[in-house]
Design a protein around this motif. Structure first.
Motif, short mmCIF file in Angstrom:
data_model
loop_
_atom_site.label_atom_id
_atom_site.label_comp_id
_atom_site.label_asym_id
_atom_site.label_seq_id
_atom_site.Cartn_x
_atom_site.Cartn_y
_atom_site.Cartn_z
N HIS A 165 -1.43 -0.65 -0.60
CA HIS A 165 -2.00 -1.80 0.09
C HIS A 165 -2.26 -1.45 1.56
N ASN A 167 -3.94 -2.53 4.55
CA ASN A 167 -4.57 -3.74 5.06
C ASN A 167 -5.57 -3.39 6.15
N LEU A 233 9.97 -2.97 7.68
CA LEU A 233 9.28 -4.01 6.92
C LEU A 233 7.78 -3.74 6.86
N TRP A 236 7.10 -1.24 4.21
CA TRP A 236 7.15 -1.80 2.86
C TRP A 236 5.89 -2.59 2.54
N PHE A 237 5.28 -3.20 3.56
CA PHE A 237 4.03 -3.92 3.35
C PHE A 237 2.92 -2.99 2.84
N LEU A 240 3.88 -2.89 -1.14
CA LEU A 240 4.18 -4.12 -1.88
C LEU A 240 3.12 -5.17 -1.59
N TRP A 242 2.62 -8.03 -0.47
CA TRP A 242 3.03 -9.17 0.34
C TRP A 242 1.89 -9.55 1.29
N PRO A 243 1.56 -10.83 1.41
CA PRO A 243 0.44 -11.25 2.26
C PRO A 243 0.82 -11.29 3.74
N ASP A 244 1.14 -10.12 4.31
CA ASP A 244 1.59 -10.09 5.70
C ASP A 244 0.51 -10.54 6.67
N LYS A 246 -1.20 -13.09 6.64
CA LYS A 246 -1.12 -14.53 6.88
C LYS A 246 -0.31 -14.87 8.13
#
Length: 268
Positions: A165, A167, A233, A236-237, A240, A242-244, A246
């Motif tokens: 992921h 981003n 953290l 890990w994003f 995984l 996770w919608p970080d 947002k």
């Protein structure tokens, strides 16, 4: 442990707020083109100057105030470097997308070229700060910058090697070519190494926090532990779902029509 709990909360708040402010500034500058980004970086020059002054002033302060001063001063230096990068002012000589099928050392050299000037700036900054702070009683500012630097280098290398992921939502138009240099993989060999090292660093800061004994040291180690945990953290994003994004998307101005068309492939 009151200073430690306050410091942990403060570090998380400053991380979230400073990231959001930089993203908002970059989004606004993006609308004015390259010139606007350069002007914004110049206008923000008082930030690193205050950072240097605060870092110097904090070196002998073994107090809670000294810990916060060193921490925030290092963040001010780092924030200007990030602003200069995301605004397209200090990046690298390569400003075009990676050709399809390019791999190996040639791809690495191209990827390095996209961020070379920024990486040199950060490396020089870290060396100067370490030289300034290495024998100082209060080294919170130095360790803050070291955590940020090594976490950023690790994140960039993991993106290059490939993660599940990556981003790219917040990449400004002037840096849209960076995503073409990211690898594609569910996991790479470096990620477990990065996670292990950061977890070890976090455990070391927590151990020092427990044994600190004085409020100033407690606050300092709590700030460093929180920053390391946040860097962990963010790693890990990368793997995984996770919608970080947002955390900051709601506070950003909407991208203009040209950016939506060029970067997202949809009609305005």
């Amino acid at each position: 442990m009151a200073p430690a709990l306050t410091a942990l909360s403060a570090a998380c708040l400053v991380w979230w707020l400073s990231t959001g402010v930089i993203l908002v500034a970059v989004r606004l500058a993006e609308r004015g083109g390259q010139r606007a980004g350069v002007l914004m970086a110049i206008a923000a020059l008082p930030l690193p100057l205050l950072g240097v002054w605060g870092l110097w002033a904090s070196l002998t302060q073994l107090t809670v105030q000294g810990a916060y001063t060193g921490f925030l001063s290092a963040l001010a230096l780092w924030a200007w470097c990030e602003l200069a990068f995301l605004s397209g002012t200090v990046t690298g000589p390569v400003r075009s997308a990676c050709p399809p099928g390019l791999g190996g050392w040639r791809r690495f050299r191209r990827a390095w070229g996209t961020v070379a000037h920024h990486e040199v700036l950060l490396a020089v900054l870290v060396v100067l700060v370490v030289e300034l702070c290495r024998n100082a009683p209060n080294a919170v500012g130095m360790w803050t910058l070291l955590i940020l630097y090594f976490a950023r280098v690790s994140a960039k290398l993991n993106l290059f090697l490939g993660v599940a992921h990556a981003n790219t939502e917040f990449l400004p138009r002037q840096l849209s070519h960076l995503s073409s240099h990211f690898g594609t993989a569910r996991l790479n060999w470096l990620f477990p190494v990065s996670i292990t090292l950061m977890t070890f660093a976090f455990a070391c800061f927590i151990e020092r926090l427990i044994d600190a004994g004085i409020p100033g040291a407690e606050a300092g180690f709590a700030l460093l532990a929180a920053l390391t945990a946040l860097a962990l953290l963010e790693h890990w994003f990368l793997i995984l779902p996770w919608p970080d994004a947002k955390l900051w998307r709601w506070m950003l101005p909407k991208p203009d029509a040209e950016r939506r068309e060029n970067c997202y492939g949809v009609d305005p």
